[in-house]
Enzyme design. Structure first.
Site, PDB file in Angstrom:
ATOM      1  CB  SER A 106      71.234  51.882  48.659  1.00 27.77           C
ATOM      2  OG  SER A 106      71.140  52.938  48.042  1.00 27.77           O
ATOM      3  CD  GLU A 157      44.945  36.500  40.342  1.00 31.40           C
ATOM      4  OE1 GLU A 157      44.397  35.111  40.655  1.00 31.40           O
ATOM      5  OE2 GLU A 157      43.994  36.813  39.203  1.00 31.40           O
ATOM      6  CB  CYS A 215      39.345  35.762  35.068  1.00 32.07           C
ATOM      7  SG  CYS A 215      38.091  36.428  34.269  1.00 32.07           S
ATOM      8  CG  HIS A 238      40.281  37.164  39.424  1.00 33.33           C
ATOM      9  ND1 HIS A 238      41.909  37.139  38.768  1.00 33.33           N
ATOM     10  CD2 HIS A 238      39.614  37.524  38.836  1.00 33.33           C
ATOM     11  CE1 HIS A 238      40.862  37.408  37.670  1.00 33.33           C
ATOM     12  NE2 HIS A 238      40.005  37.773  37.382  1.00 33.33           N
TER      13      HIS A 238
END
Ligand code: XMP
Length: 507
Positions: free
Chosen positions: A227, A169, A79, A167
């Protein structure tokens, strides 16, 4: 050496998605601001230029010098990235008349071009642009067009430089992943060797190098990120890591005990601090949500700081910060897409160096790393839970009795989700204790007790969420169980709001 693709960020909202797609292809990549290309890093194998909210001809537009990259590494502009390359090489970019947003189809595509290999004419792509490339420099060749956009994709002749106006993606670009694979694998030559195991190997080695024999403290919350960070650090530096788990009294039923137990089973050196009395007294009578958050945030910092100072010679504070938490610091346009709620302020207060081994991972990657580290499923798949805990799910002031009522109701809901095999199907769930009483009837008795709301949402990143369409039979059973078993509750409602415009939490 871990090979990587660099994504130069010109401020598009979909820059993160590019990174996601590449990671899904087992290709390691990093997003860096448009003007911060790591010229001295020999492990870079290719470069992608993102989209941008600006027009290339804007005075404020982000510009970068590609001369040291061109000729050395393959480049793909997306783009704005495509327009930028064309414009700075003498092409012209003009407003498109009407902004083109949505689906389009690639016609006249050159499937023999390495970028478009495997694509068929008609392939659907996603467009989102207000400008269009109207003329290309002489040595640029069009390799795909749509009915509205002549220059949907181009290559510079004889050079490994491409631009695409759409795009790839975005999921709606049906062959987008194929295009990105063509670029990173076939063109850049990626070995596609990025996975949880390789991440652990390289990170453990890097942590040993970075930390040496230094002592490190880490705040555990019971959540997935902290964690996993703890187990990873434990693998790297063993007993030089001390973890601190603070109970602010607003955890779920038995959570402090159960999670502490889990941590001990994992071999972590963990100190559990029951500070619930302190928090209950500081929160007494406070109703304003932000004030509650502030009190808990500050109280947490104070307790953590006090405990950490009991350990000698600590040099580092480790945190389970993950990639989406870093959006703000990466955000180069100044627009905050999401302000994250994590209890901040610790690093500033403690004057320690900061160690964030997960800062480049997405949530599902963190889970994969946890699994690879041998952590139990119930820890890895835990729903997100707000730092201030049940305090932001008790509307109005907080008392130990209200916490008890909410813990019981929450436990029935969450256990029910597990029993009905629904827990893993929702992003997050919990119960909210409402500051209203309503009339009910139990046996021959009139009751006048609290109402609770059940909240369960589906989401991929908590930035948007939909209410989970849980089965009616399940909701009926949970409602029955809560009203029958939790003293103080006589009414259950189900929250059917999506985010936006509502949020996941009620406060
Ligand atoms: P909202 O309510 O903004 O929440 O839709 C988005 C996600 O963030 C969690 N959340 C918090 N997490 N401290 C946290 O650590 C907070 O103060 C906080 N408030 C909301 C929420 O549970 C959801 O996952």
């Amino acid at each position: 050496m871990q090979e990587k693709v660099i994504i130069l960020d010109f401020g598009s909202q979909t820059t993160q998605l590019i990174a996601r797609r590449l990671r899904e292809l087992s290709v390691y990549c990093e997003i860096v601001p448009y003007n911060k290309f790591p010229h001295d890093d020999p492990s870079v194998i290719g470069v992608i230029l993102s989209g941008s909210p600006f027009s290339v001809y804007d005075e404020k537009a982000f510009r970068t010098d590609l001369s040291r990259i061109r000729g050395r590494l393959p480049i793909l502009g997306i783009c704005y990235g495509a327009q930028f390359i064309a414009y700075t090489n003498g092409g012209s970019v003009e407003p498109a008349g009407t902004r083109e947003y949505g689906r389009a189809h690639l016609e006249h595509l050159d499937a023999s071009n390495p970028l478009l290999r495997g694509l068929k004419p008609g392939s659907q792509v996603w467009m989102s642009h207000g400008d269009t490339i109207t003329t290309l420099p002489d040595n640029f060749r069009i390799i795909a067009s749509t009915d509205k956009v002549a220059v949907a994709a181009y290559q510079i002749e004889g050079e490994p430089v491409w631009g695409v106006q759409f795009h790839p993606e975005v999921y709606h670009s049906v062959d987008g992943t194929q295009i990105l694979r063509n670029f990173v694998v076939d063109i850049c030559g990626s070995r596609q060797d990025w996975n949880a195991a390789s991440f652990i190997d390289t990170t453990v080695a890097a942590l040993r190098e970075q930390l040496g024999d230094d002592k490190v403290v880490l705040g555990l919350s019971g959540g997935v990120d902290s964690s996993v960070a703890a187990v990873l650090l434990n693998r790297a530096i063993g007993s030089n890591l001390t973890c601190i788990f603070v109970d602010h009294g607003m955890l779920r039923k038995d959570e402090f005990r159960d999670v502490l137990n889990d941590y001990k089973c994992l071999g972590l050196n963990v100190i559990g601090v029951d500070a619930s009395q302190k928090f209950f007294s500081e929160l007494a009578g406070v109703t304003e949500p932000e004030r509650k958050r502030k009190i808990i945030g500050k109280g947490f910092i104070d307790v953590f700081d006090e405990e950490a100072h009991k350990i000698k010679d600590v040099k580092w504070l480790a945190q389970g910060t993950i990639y989406p938490d870093c959006i703000e610091s990466l955000s180069i346009t100044g627009t905050t897409i999401k302000s994250h709620h994590n209890v901040g302020g610790l690093p500033e207060k403690m004057n320690l160096r900061l160690c964030e081994p997960l800062r480049l991972l997405f949530k599902d990657e963190v889970r994969a790393v946890g699994r690879e580290l041998g952590m139990p499923d119930h820890l890895i798949k835990r729903h997100p839970f707000p730092g201030p805990g049940l305090a932001v799910r008790i509307l109005g002031d907080i008392t130990p009795e209200k916490v008890r009522v909410l813990q019981e109701a929450d436990h029935i809901f969450i256990q029910g989700l597990r029993d009905w095999d629904l827990y893993d199907k929702v992003w997050q769930a919990g119960v909210i204790l409402l500051p209203v009483k309503s009339v009910g009837v139990m046996g021959d008795e009139r009751t006048y007790e609290s109402a609770v709301a059940l909240r369960a949402v589906t989401s991929t990143d908590a930035m948007t969420a939909d209410w989970a369409h849980l089965p009616y039979e399940f909701l009926a059973k949970v409602s029955n169980d809560i009203i029958n078993k939790v003293k103080g509750v006589n009414r259950v409602a189900y929250d059917i709001s999506s985010k936006p415009p509502a949020t996941i939490e009620w406060e």
